[in-house]
Motif scaffolding. Structure first.
Motif, short mmCIF file in Angstrom:
data_model
loop_
_atom_site.label_atom_id
_atom_site.label_comp_id
_atom_site.label_asym_id
_atom_site.label_seq_id
_atom_site.Cartn_x
_atom_site.Cartn_y
_atom_site.Cartn_z
N CYS A 103 0.48 -1.31 0.02
CA CYS A 103 -0.51 -0.41 -0.01
C CYS A 103 0.84 1.47 0.28
O CYS A 103 1.80 1.34 0.72
CB CYS A 103 -0.94 0.43 1.16
N VAL A 104 0.27 2.25 -1.19
CA VAL A 104 0.71 3.30 -0.86
C VAL A 104 0.46 4.88 -0.27
O VAL A 104 -0.78 4.60 -1.28
CB VAL A 104 1.88 3.94 -2.12
N VAL A 105 0.63 5.56 0.32
CA VAL A 105 -0.43 6.43 1.04
C VAL A 105 0.45 7.79 0.86
O VAL A 105 1.57 7.77 1.04
CB VAL A 105 -0.68 5.81 2.57
N TRP A 106 -0.78 8.35 0.08
CA TRP A 106 -0.50 9.90 -0.22
C TRP A 106 -0.61 10.68 -0.10
O TRP A 106 -1.21 10.80 0.61
CB TRP A 106 -0.46 9.67 -2.12
N ASP A 107 0.07 12.10 0.56
CA ASP A 107 -0.21 13.46 0.68
C ASP A 107 -0.42 14.21 -0.67
O ASP A 107 -0.83 13.46 -1.52
CB ASP A 107 0.70 14.02 1.59
N LEU A 108 -1.36 14.89 -0.36
CA LEU A 108 -1.66 15.81 -1.29
C LEU A 108 -1.22 17.29 -1.75
O LEU A 108 -1.09 17.09 -2.70
CB LEU A 108 -3.18 15.91 -0.95
N ASP A 109 -1.46 18.22 -0.87
CA ASP A 109 -0.44 19.21 -1.62
C ASP A 109 0.76 19.39 -1.54
O ASP A 109 1.62 18.48 -0.96
CB ASP A 109 -1.13 20.48 0.24
N HIS A 110 1.38 19.54 -2.74
CA HIS A 110 2.73 19.92 -2.97
C HIS A 110 3.55 18.06 -3.17
O HIS A 110 4.35 18.04 -3.36
CB HIS A 110 3.80 20.39 -1.88
N THR A 111 2.47 16.83 -3.16
CA THR A 111 2.84 15.89 -3.57
C THR A 111 2.09 15.28 -4.65
O THR A 111 2.25 14.83 -5.54
CB THR A 111 2.20 14.56 -2.38
N ILE A 112 0.60 14.94 -4.68
CA ILE A 112 0.58 14.68 -5.71
C ILE A 112 -0.33 15.43 -6.77
O ILE A 112 -0.04 15.38 -7.68
CB ILE A 112 -1.33 14.11 -4.81
N TRP A 113 -0.71 16.61 -6.08
CA TRP A 113 -1.11 17.65 -6.95
C TRP A 113 0.21 19.05 -6.79
O TRP A 113 0.79 19.09 -4.99
CB TRP A 113 -2.13 18.61 -6.96
N GLU A 114 0.57 20.05 -7.29
CA GLU A 114 1.14 21.31 -7.30
C GLU A 114 0.06 22.59 -6.48
O GLU A 114 -0.60 22.49 -6.85
CB GLU A 114 1.93 22.07 -8.74
N GLY A 115 0.50 23.01 -5.45
CA GLY A 115 -0.48 23.99 -4.71
C GLY A 115 -0.65 23.48 -2.93
O GLY A 115 -0.46 22.11 -3.29
N VAL A 116 -1.77 24.02 -2.66
CA VAL A 116 -2.68 24.10 -1.51
C VAL A 116 -4.01 24.35 -1.49
O VAL A 116 -3.89 25.20 -2.30
CB VAL A 116 -1.49 25.00 -0.03
N LEU A 117 -4.25 23.50 -1.92
CA LEU A 117 -6.28 23.62 -1.71
C LEU A 117 -6.62 24.47 -1.13
O LEU A 117 -8.06 25.13 -1.70
CB LEU A 117 -6.53 22.25 -1.72
N GLU A 128 -5.72 27.52 -0.16
CA GLU A 128 -5.53 28.84 -0.65
C GLU A 128 -5.76 28.83 -2.18
O GLU A 128 -5.93 30.28 -2.03
CB GLU A 128 -4.25 28.93 -0.37
N SER A 129 -6.31 27.48 -2.90
CA SER A 129 -6.43 27.65 -4.26
C SER A 129 -6.77 26.74 -4.86
O SER A 129 -6.42 25.35 -4.25
CB SER A 129 -5.10 28.34 -5.22
N SER A 130 -8.30 26.84 -4.81
CA SER A 130 -9.08 26.16 -5.85
C SER A 130 -8.13 25.26 -6.85
O SER A 130 -8.79 24.32 -7.85
CB SER A 130 -10.46 25.79 -6.04
N HIS A 131 -6.89 26.05 -7.70
CA HIS A 131 -7.03 25.73 -8.59
C HIS A 131 -5.68 25.09 -8.93
O HIS A 131 -4.61 25.41 -9.73
CB HIS A 131 -6.67 27.87 -9.61
N VAL A 132 -5.46 23.94 -8.40
CA VAL A 132 -4.28 22.79 -8.36
C VAL A 132 -3.97 21.97 -9.08
O VAL A 132 -5.24 22.13 -10.03
CB VAL A 132 -3.91 22.56 -7.33
N THR A 133 -2.77 22.23 -9.55
CA THR A 133 -2.29 21.25 -10.59
C THR A 133 -2.23 19.84 -10.81
O THR A 133 -0.82 19.85 -9.81
CB THR A 133 -1.79 21.52 -11.74
N LEU A 134 -2.40 18.90 -10.86
CA LEU A 134 -1.43 17.51 -11.11
C LEU A 134 -0.07 17.27 -11.03
O LEU A 134 0.76 18.48 -12.07
CB LEU A 134 -2.18 16.61 -11.85
N LYS A 135 0.92 17.00 -10.41
CA LYS A 135 2.32 17.16 -10.82
C LYS A 135 2.07 16.42 -12.19
O LYS A 135 1.66 15.28 -12.26
CB LYS A 135 2.58 16.34 -9.44
N PRO A 136 3.00 16.45 -13.38
CA PRO A 136 3.51 15.97 -13.85
C PRO A 136 3.52 13.96 -14.18
O PRO A 136 4.87 13.75 -12.84
CB PRO A 136 5.09 16.55 -14.58
#
Length: 347
Positions: free
Chosen positions: A7-21, A23-31
């Motif tokens: 099992c891989v457990v992921w964080d979200l902010d600056h991990t799966i996506w760029e940015g902090v949710l 602070e802004s809903s316009h986060v983008t997935l990391k490449p």
């Protein structure tokens, strides 16, 4: 030797996506992150979330990205991430030494490591290396591997229905319309059989693992019988969930290995398989013995043997030799359709 990651457990902010949710809903997935998540899923590696975030906002964003379905039992709240990982472990019923945790914050990784030293903690900046780690590359990929997440989802539905079911447990089990099939292992079953010995710890009678070639030898050897079991119900298939290896001798049958997937622990299928094996031995007029070796995780298997009526008759190093008198064997449960091909019954 480090175990394969389950099992891989992921964080979200600056991990799966760029940015902090927050602070802004316009986060983008990391490449490349989508492809990595898809590939882990294909390999049968489960995934979840441990994120300090607003749960509904985070899940909504994951749904927008088309990724929400890939994460089982997501823990999205403001509690410690070590607590989140323990909660996920309980739900998945797998060992912490098969977990990986990915987070961009050193504090979060150190907090998890201080509580769960067995967990592999990775810096999110190295996410592109994930698929190349040896612990993320299962030795064998099987049909059950690629369906592992879906099987957990099916099981969630079973559990949810069981929780709201009003009536005796046997009535609920009967409503599942379970079918349990015991068959001789075929060559195409061996990859899954090997995977079972590697992955199953709590319900493995000896803790011994067998590789593909060893299992293939036992499958073809006339003095051994290698059986696999599959369980299905109205929700779908649990997959190949059980394995038994019997050494057939003139005076006795020796159960060298009995294992069951933890996912079916509450269905009583281990006892069903034992009953079948003992009935065949009783019909042949022989003794029935089983080997048991205690590990740090398989006490439940020992309890299964004792409740079935086994007694210790010998000790060979770390191996206890247990015997069943075969005087009284319990019938198969009425709520389960047990199917045994005639070729297995004659073995």
């Amino acid at each position: 030797m480090s175990k394969e990651i389950k099992c891989v457990v992921w964080d979200l902010d600056h991990t799966i996506w760029e940015g902090v949710l927050l602070e802004s809903s316009h986060v983008t997935l990391k490449p490349g992150i989508t492809e990595i998540i898809h590939e882990l899923d294909r390999r049968g590696i489960l995934q979840s979330i441990a994120s300090k975030n607003n749960r509904e906002d985070a899940l909504k964003k994951l749904r927008e990205f088309g990724l929400a379905e890939y994460f089982l039992y997501p823990e999205i709240h403001w509690n410690a991430k070590s607590t989140s990982i323990e909660a996920i472990r309980i739900q998945l019923n797998i060992g912490l030494d098969t977990f990986a945790f990915i987070d961009d914050q050193p504090f979060e990784r150190e907090e998890v490591k201080s509580v769960h030293e067995e967990v592999l903690c990775m810096d999110a900046v190295k996410y592109r290396e994930l698929l190349h780690l040896s612990r993320m590359q299962p030795k064998r990929l099987t049909a059950d591997s690629s369906r592992r997440r879906l099987m957990y989802i099916e099981n969630m539905k079973r559990q949810q229905e069981e929780e709201i079911y009003e009536g005796p447990k046997e009535a609920f089990l009967s409503s599942l319309k379970m079918k349990f099939v015991i068959s001789e292992a075929r060559e195409e079953d061996l990859q899954r059989a090997e995977e079972l010995t590697l992955r199953t710890n709590q319900l493995n009678s000896t803790g011994i693992t067998y590789d593909y070639d060893e299992l293939n030898f036992f499958r073809q050897d006339p003095n051994h019988l290698l059986l696999v079991c599959e369980l299905t119900d109205r929700y779908g298939s649990y997959g190949k969930i059980g394995l038994a290896l019997i050494h057939k001798r003139a005076e006795a049958d020796y159960l060298k290995l009995l294992l069951m997937s933890c996912r079916v622990m509450s269905r009583g299928v281990g006892t069903v398989l034992l009953t079948h094996l003992m009935q065949q031995t009783k019909n042949a007029g022989k003794r029935f013995l089983a080997e048991f070796c205690q590990t740090d995780r398989n006490r439940m298997m020992f309890v299964t043997y004792r409740l079935a009526g086994f007694k210790e008759v010998d000790q060979r190093g770390d191996i206890s030799i247990l015997e069943h008198p075969l005087e009284k064997l319990y019938p198969f449960p009425s709520y389960m359709d047990v199917q045994v091909p005639e070729s297995v019954s004659r073995s």
